[in-house]
Structures are given as structure tokens and as C-alpha cells.
Design a protein around this motif. Structure first.
Motif: not given
Ligand SMILES: Cc1cc2nc3c(=O)[nH]c(=O)nc-3n(C[C@H](O)[C@H](O)[C@H](O)COP(=O)(O)OP(=O)(O)OC[C@H]3O[C@@H](n4cnc5c(N)ncnc54)[C@H](O)[C@@H]3O)c2cc1C
Length: 247
Positions: A150, A152-153, A158-159, A185, A187, A234
Motif C-alpha cells: 500500500y 500512501l506515504t 505522512g500524517s 516506507w 511495507s 520498508l
């Protein structure tokens, strides 16, 4: 099919103020025979396949990570929450929680590989994919034939994930999207077969999820592996002029 008990859902912070009915408090004594069977089989799997090899997982032994993840797929652990029509076990929350609990307790590395694959790698397609996408990808992910990741970052997101800079652009023939950007990052990026990648369509205030097969002909390049306190697989992934299959 699941035989798990149904109790009233507690929402948000209700658990702080709502009066608790003791008959609704769930304890291990309430496990059904099916749940106990699942707990015993995952415990045996963890004791035999994971615990003796902790050191190797933490030292980035990807081949072993893949082998154990594949065995977990054969045992049904990767598809525990996936509906039966997509080759999962279609079991409920308690059985899913038991499998995650035991696998997560073994070692941080395999826990992350397992969690990323079953949660953020498989569930976006299972929950939000079109029927064609679900039929194509979910059975492979649920059985461990393929692995998911996945994306996203990003280096600057990040957040605040919706501030991501990765762009998606429809090709002139209207059949594919080209995605350009950088993710970090991620995974399972080192051995996964399919990514769910978040990118922004022109002028859209929100980002959109795309299914991208991990094929070097797609223009994906991987960065260096990061060193971590407790090892998790990661990686940094760079997308450029990547053609994406979409519905
Ligand atoms: C083990 C692991 C696995 C991961 N796997 C993946 C993966 O598979 N795919 C993926 O896309 N990403 C993955 N990530 C990245 C992860 O999702 C991000 O680390 C996360 O979104 C936080 O972003 P950040 O690290 O940039 O921290 P930042 O967003 O920079 O936050 C740093 C700190 O500031 C705080 N903070 C941020 N914004 C605010 C605010 N507005 N108000 C108050 N405090 C704030 C945060 O709570 C945090 O403590 C993984 C991370 C880890 C550690």
C-alpha cells in the motif's frame, strides 16, 4: 461461514460514558469452538514456522519472509477476513483478531509483513474494488499466491496524507493512467506483486487509489532498504511514467 456472536456496537467514545452490560463483555471464555480451533492452529503455526527463525526475519531474510507468508496463505490465515466468494475463509472479527494477535506477537518484522498484506494490501481492493478487480486480485492475495502493498506515504506527506504530490494522468486513448511520483516506507514493496498506489488526478482535492502490478516494465524503481530498530521490510518506491491497469 462465521458463527460469531453479535453484540451491540459501541461507537466513538461511548465506552467512557455508556453503562456496560456484563453479558456483553467478551472474554476468551466466550470463544466458539471454531474460534478456539483457529487460535490453536495459528499458535502452532507461529511456534513452528516463526519463533525459531526470529533472528533471520530481523536480519532481512526476504526469501524466508516470502516462504512463511506463502505457508500462512496455504493455512488460510491471509484470507481469514476475505469473503469465501474470493477464496477467503469469510470468518468474523474475533477469528481475524486471534490470527493477528498471535502472528503479531511473534516478531515485529513478520507482523508488519502480515499486517501490511492482509490489511492495507488486500482490504482496499476487497472493500472498494470493482467486481472485475476483486475477481482478478483478491483470490490471489487471500491465498498467498500474490502479495500486496500500500503506497500512501511520500517524503513530504505522512500524517497529512492528502497532501501527497504523486500525480495520475489519463492517457490520450483514455484506457490507462500514467502515474508519476515517489513513495516511501512501503511495507512489502521488495517482494509484493501488486501495489495500491494513491495519486492525485488533475485538480482533484482528494487523492485516488490505483491498482498497480509490480512489474519493472511499469517504470517502478526501488530505493535502498531502510535500517530500523526492529526490522520491518520498508522500501522507497519511485514511479515514473507508469502505465496502470484500471477499470
Ligand atoms: C512500521 C511502519 C510501516 C509503514 N508502512 C507503510 C506502508 O506500507 N505504506 C505507507 O504508505 N506508509 C507506511 N508507513 C508510513 C506511515 O504511514 C507514516 O509514518 C505515517 O503516516 C506518519 O507519517 P510521518 O512518519 O511522515 O510522520 P509525520 O506526519 O511527520 O508526524 C510526525 C509526528 O508529528 C505528529 N503530527 C503530525 N501532524 C500533526 C498535527 N497536525 N497535529 C499534531 N501532531 C501532528 C504525529 O502524530 C507524529 O508524532 C509505515 C511506517 C512504519 C513506522
Amino acid at each position: 461461514m462465521s458463527t460469531e456472536n453479535k453484540v451491540e456496537m459501541i461507537r466513538g467514545g461511548q465506552f467512557i460514558v455508556k453503562e456496560t452490560n456484563p453479558s456483553e463483555v467478551f472474554t476468551p471464555e466466550d470463544f466458539t469452538d471454531e474460534q478456539k480451533m483457529m487460535r490453536d492452529s495459528v499458535q502452532e503455526f507461529v511456534d513452528k514456522e516463526i519463533v525459531p527463525h526470529k533472528e533471520r526475519f530481523e536480519k532481512k531474510d526476504y526469501a524466508l519472509t516470502e516462504e512463511v507468508m506463502r505457508k500462512a496463505g496455504e493455512m488460510g490465515f491471509l484470507g481469514i477476513a476475505v469473503p469465501e466468494e474470493y477464496d477467503g475463509l469469510g470468518m468474523g472479527f474475533v477469528s481475524t483478531m486471534l490470527v493477528c494477535d498471535y502472528i503479531s506477537g511473534a516478531t515485529g518484522s513478520i507482523a508488519t509483513a502480515f499486517g501490511a498484506h492482509t490489511g492495507i494490501g488486500t482490504m482496499p481492493i476487497t472493500l472498494y474494488g470493482t467486481e472485475e478487480q476483486k475477481k482478478k486480485y483478491v483470490p490471489k492475495l487471500a491465498t498467498g499466491e500474490w502479495f500486496g502493498a500500500y503506497c500512501l506515504t511520500e517524503p513530504g506527506a505522512g500524517s497529512d496524507a492528502n497532501s501527497g504530490k504523486t500525480k495520475a494522468e489519463l492517457t490520450a486513448d483514455g484506457k490507462h493512467y500514467k502515474i508519476n511520483g515517489q513513495k516511501m516506507w512501503i511495507s512489502n514493496a521488495g517482494f509484493c506483486n501488486v501495489f495500491v498506489v494513491f495519486a492525485r488526478l488533475e485538480d482533484d482535492k482528494n487523492i485516488t487509489g490505483f491498482i498497480v502490478e509490480n512489474d519493472s516494465s511499469n517504470g517502478i524503481s526501488m530505493g535502498e532498504e531502510e535500517h530500523k530498530l526492529v526490522y520491518t521490510p520498508l522500501l522507497l518506491v519511485r514511479y515514473s511514467l507508469m502505465i496502470v491497469w484500471y477499470q
